[in-house]
Design a protein around this motif. Structure first.
Motif, PDB file in Angstrom:
ATOM      1  N   GLU A   1       0.809  -1.208   0.000  1.00  0.00           N
ATOM      2  CA  GLU A   1       0.000   0.000   0.000  1.00  0.00           C
ATOM      3  C   GLU A   1       0.848   1.266   0.000  1.00  0.00           C
ATOM      4  O   GLU A   1       0.333   2.368  -0.259  1.00  0.00           O
ATOM      5  N   ALA A   2       2.163   1.133   0.283  1.00  0.00           N
ATOM      6  CA  ALA A   2       3.061   2.289   0.246  1.00  0.00           C
ATOM      7  C   ALA A   2       3.801   2.398  -1.086  1.00  0.00           C
ATOM      8  O   ALA A   2       4.589   3.321  -1.275  1.00  0.00           O
ATOM      9  N   ARG A   3       3.561   1.458  -1.993  1.00  0.00           N
ATOM     10  CA  ARG A   3       4.245   1.479  -3.284  1.00  0.00           C
ATOM     11  C   ARG A   3       3.734   2.629  -4.137  1.00  0.00           C
ATOM     12  O   ARG A   3       2.533   2.864  -4.230  1.00  0.00           O
ATOM     13  N   LEU A   4       4.656   3.368  -4.747  1.00  0.00           N
ATOM     14  CA  LEU A   4       4.308   4.516  -5.580  1.00  0.00           C
ATOM     15  C   LEU A   4       4.516   4.186  -7.057  1.00  0.00           C
ATOM     16  O   LEU A   4       5.439   3.452  -7.416  1.00  0.00           O
ATOM     17  N   LEU A   5       3.658   4.743  -7.889  1.00  0.00           N
ATOM     18  CA  LEU A   5       3.767   4.586  -9.331  1.00  0.00           C
ATOM     19  C   LEU A   5       4.149   5.918  -9.955  1.00  0.00           C
ATOM     20  O   LEU A   5       3.642   6.975  -9.551  1.00  0.00           O
TER      21      LEU A   5
ATOM     22  N   GLU B   1       5.782  12.805 -11.349  1.00  0.00           N
ATOM     23  CA  GLU B   1       4.609  12.677 -10.487  1.00  0.00           C
ATOM     24  C   GLU B   1       4.458  11.235 -10.040  1.00  0.00           C
ATOM     25  O   GLU B   1       4.415  10.326 -10.865  1.00  0.00           O
ATOM     26  N   LEU B   2       4.364  11.031  -8.724  1.00  0.00           N
ATOM     27  CA  LEU B   2       4.227   9.700  -8.143  1.00  0.00           C
ATOM     28  C   LEU B   2       2.920   9.630  -7.373  1.00  0.00           C
ATOM     29  O   LEU B   2       2.572  10.540  -6.627  1.00  0.00           O
ATOM     30  N   LYS B   3       2.183   8.517  -7.556  1.00  0.00           N
ATOM     31  CA  LYS B   3       0.938   8.299  -6.832  1.00  0.00           C
ATOM     32  C   LYS B   3       0.923   6.894  -6.250  1.00  0.00           C
ATOM     33  O   LYS B   3       1.633   6.005  -6.724  1.00  0.00           O
ATOM     34  N   GLN B   4       0.070   6.714  -5.239  1.00  0.00           N
ATOM     35  CA  GLN B   4      -0.087   5.405  -4.617  1.00  0.00           C
ATOM     36  C   GLN B   4      -0.538   4.377  -5.654  1.00  0.00           C
ATOM     37  O   GLN B   4      -1.427   4.634  -6.464  1.00  0.00           O
ATOM     38  N   ALA B   5       0.125   3.209  -5.633  1.00  0.00           N
ATOM     39  CA  ALA B   5      -0.177   2.177  -6.619  1.00  0.00           C
ATOM     40  C   ALA B   5      -1.567   1.591  -6.428  1.00  0.00           C
ATOM     41  O   ALA B   5      -2.274   1.297  -7.390  1.00  0.00           O
ATOM     42  N   ASN B   6      -1.974   1.420  -5.167  1.00  0.00           N
ATOM     43  CA  ASN B   6      -3.282   0.822  -4.878  1.00  0.00           C
ATOM     44  C   ASN B   6      -3.956   1.654  -3.802  1.00  0.00           C
ATOM     45  O   ASN B   6      -3.597   1.566  -2.636  1.00  0.00           O
ATOM     46  N   GLY B   7      -4.929   2.445  -4.219  1.00  0.00           N
ATOM     47  CA  GLY B   7      -5.563   3.364  -3.278  1.00  0.00           C
ATOM     48  C   GLY B   7      -6.919   2.930  -2.796  1.00  0.00           C
ATOM     49  O   GLY B   7      -7.761   3.764  -2.454  1.00  0.00           O
ATOM     50  N   SER B   8      -7.175   1.623  -2.734  1.00  0.00           N
ATOM     51  CA  SER B   8      -8.500   1.132  -2.348  1.00  0.00           C
ATOM     52  C   SER B   8      -8.745   1.203  -0.837  1.00  0.00           C
ATOM     53  O   SER B   8      -9.886   1.205  -0.395  1.00  0.00           O
ATOM     54  N   ASP B   9      -7.682   1.234  -0.051  1.00  0.00           N
ATOM     55  CA  ASP B   9      -7.811   1.293   1.407  1.00  0.00           C
ATOM     56  C   ASP B   9      -7.714   2.749   1.847  1.00  0.00           C
ATOM     57  O   ASP B   9      -6.643   3.357   1.774  1.00  0.00           O
ATOM     58  N   PHE B  10      -8.838   3.324   2.317  1.00  0.00           N
ATOM     59  CA  PHE B  10      -8.863   4.747   2.665  1.00  0.00           C
ATOM     60  C   PHE B  10      -7.885   5.068   3.789  1.00  0.00           C
ATOM     61  O   PHE B  10      -7.161   6.060   3.732  1.00  0.00           O
ATOM     62  N   VAL B  11      -7.859   4.240   4.837  1.00  0.00           N
ATOM     63  CA  VAL B  11      -6.980   4.498   5.979  1.00  0.00           C
ATOM     64  C   VAL B  11      -5.514   4.461   5.541  1.00  0.00           C
ATOM     65  O   VAL B  11      -4.719   5.342   5.888  1.00  0.00           O
TER      66      VAL B  11
END
Length: 306
Positions: free
Chosen positions: A111-115, A127-137
């Motif tokens: 969940e901390a992996r960036l793309l 620009e880097l974003k979270q790879a999997n953002g399905s978990d809101f917390v």
């Protein structure tokens, strides 16, 4: 458009509309349209403030490794991205599970992996974003981690006092990657603007040089130490433990990377029992500041004298 740029754009639009309304307050044709447009901008600004932060970081570079907006040196970009990912992961796990040692076993953190999702224009951006953002917390924890990374980078280039404060909230394992990050900037004569969440920081050549000097001067020492006390338990999923010293102080940390799952489960049989704990203790001390200690539990033995 990143959230900071969008917020600044909306604020500027509102100010311009307020000036126009002052000039056209007696114009019954223009005033209603301008007032409606102003209300729309204010609504969008309020919604923007209410939105959860996106786990995103944008790095804008100028200077040595950059050729206008055409491209960036691949080797430089690789070093910087590697450092950013490792710092973000350590900061995220530090927030999710508590104190991290300088080494030690880490749970997987997909969940901390960036793309790398975009190359924004304006100098040269990554620009880097979270790879999997399905978990809101998890997304909000990663957003917090990225914002603290920005604070730490900014503080290192600012002053000893601000750096000591920011370092006090960071896990020790970020230090080598923080050094690599600043050294990569200095070696290639790069300038940086970093945007994440509601943070925006800038590092010119002078601040990069100050950051390199300050981070290099941070001492990191490791030693083995045995302490008497009472084992308060461990969480196998996160590898965290608590140990109460005979003097009353409670030490929290992580199990060492050498500790197997079988050994960790055996430790659980010693909960609330007198024990001798063998630790790897790491001291992190910024220049002129107070030392910070972190502990990794290596083994646990019954204390028959306890």
């Amino acid at each position: 458009m990143n959230p900071i740029a969008e917020r600044d754009f909306l604020k500027a639009q509102i100010l311009d509309l307020e000036r126009l309304l002052c000039l056209t307050q007696d114009d019954f044709l223009m005033t209603p349209g301008l007032a409606s447009r102003k209300r729309e901008m204010e609504r969008r600004l309020a919604e923007l403030r209410m939105q959860p932060r996106t786990p995103q970081v944008i790095l804008y570079f100028t200077g040595g490794p950059v050729r206008g907006s055409e491209g960036i040196d691949a080797q430089f970009a690789s070093k910087v991205l590697d450092a950013v990912q490792d710092i973000a992961t350590a900061e995220y796990l530090h927030r999710k599970h508590g104190a991290l040692g300088a080494r030690g076993r880490l749970p997987d953190a997909p969940e901390a992996r960036l793309l790398l999702t975009a190359l924004p224009r304006g100098s040269f951006g990554l620009e880097l974003k979270q790879a999997n953002g399905s978990d809101f917390v998890a997304s909000q924890q990663l957003s917090d981690a990225l914002q603290h990374m920005a604070d730490l980078v900014s503080a290192a280039g600012e002053s000893d006092a601000t750096y000591e404060t920011a370092l006090g909230e960071a896990p020790p394992r970020v230090l080598p990657k923080l050094k690599a990050f600043f050294e990569a900037l200095q070696q290639r004569g790069a300038r940086l603007r970093l945007v994440t969440g509601d943070r925006e920081i800038s590092l010119d050549e002078q601040r990069v040089a100050s950051g390199v000097e300050r981070v290099r001067a941070t001492e990191s020492e490791e030693e083995s130490i045995s302490l008497h006390g009472t084992f308060r338990g461990a969480l196998l999923d996160s590898s965290r433990f608590d140990f109460k010293l005979d003097e009353g102080e409670i030490i929290s940390g992580r199990l060492g990377e050498e500790v197997t799952d079988a050994q960790a489960r055996k430790m659980l049989a010693e909960i609330d029992q007198p024990a001798v704990a063998n630790f790897r203790r790491t001291k992190l001390q910024p220049r002129g500041g107070a030392p910070r200690w972190s502990y990794e539990l290596l083994s646990l033995l019954p204390d028959h004298q306890g």
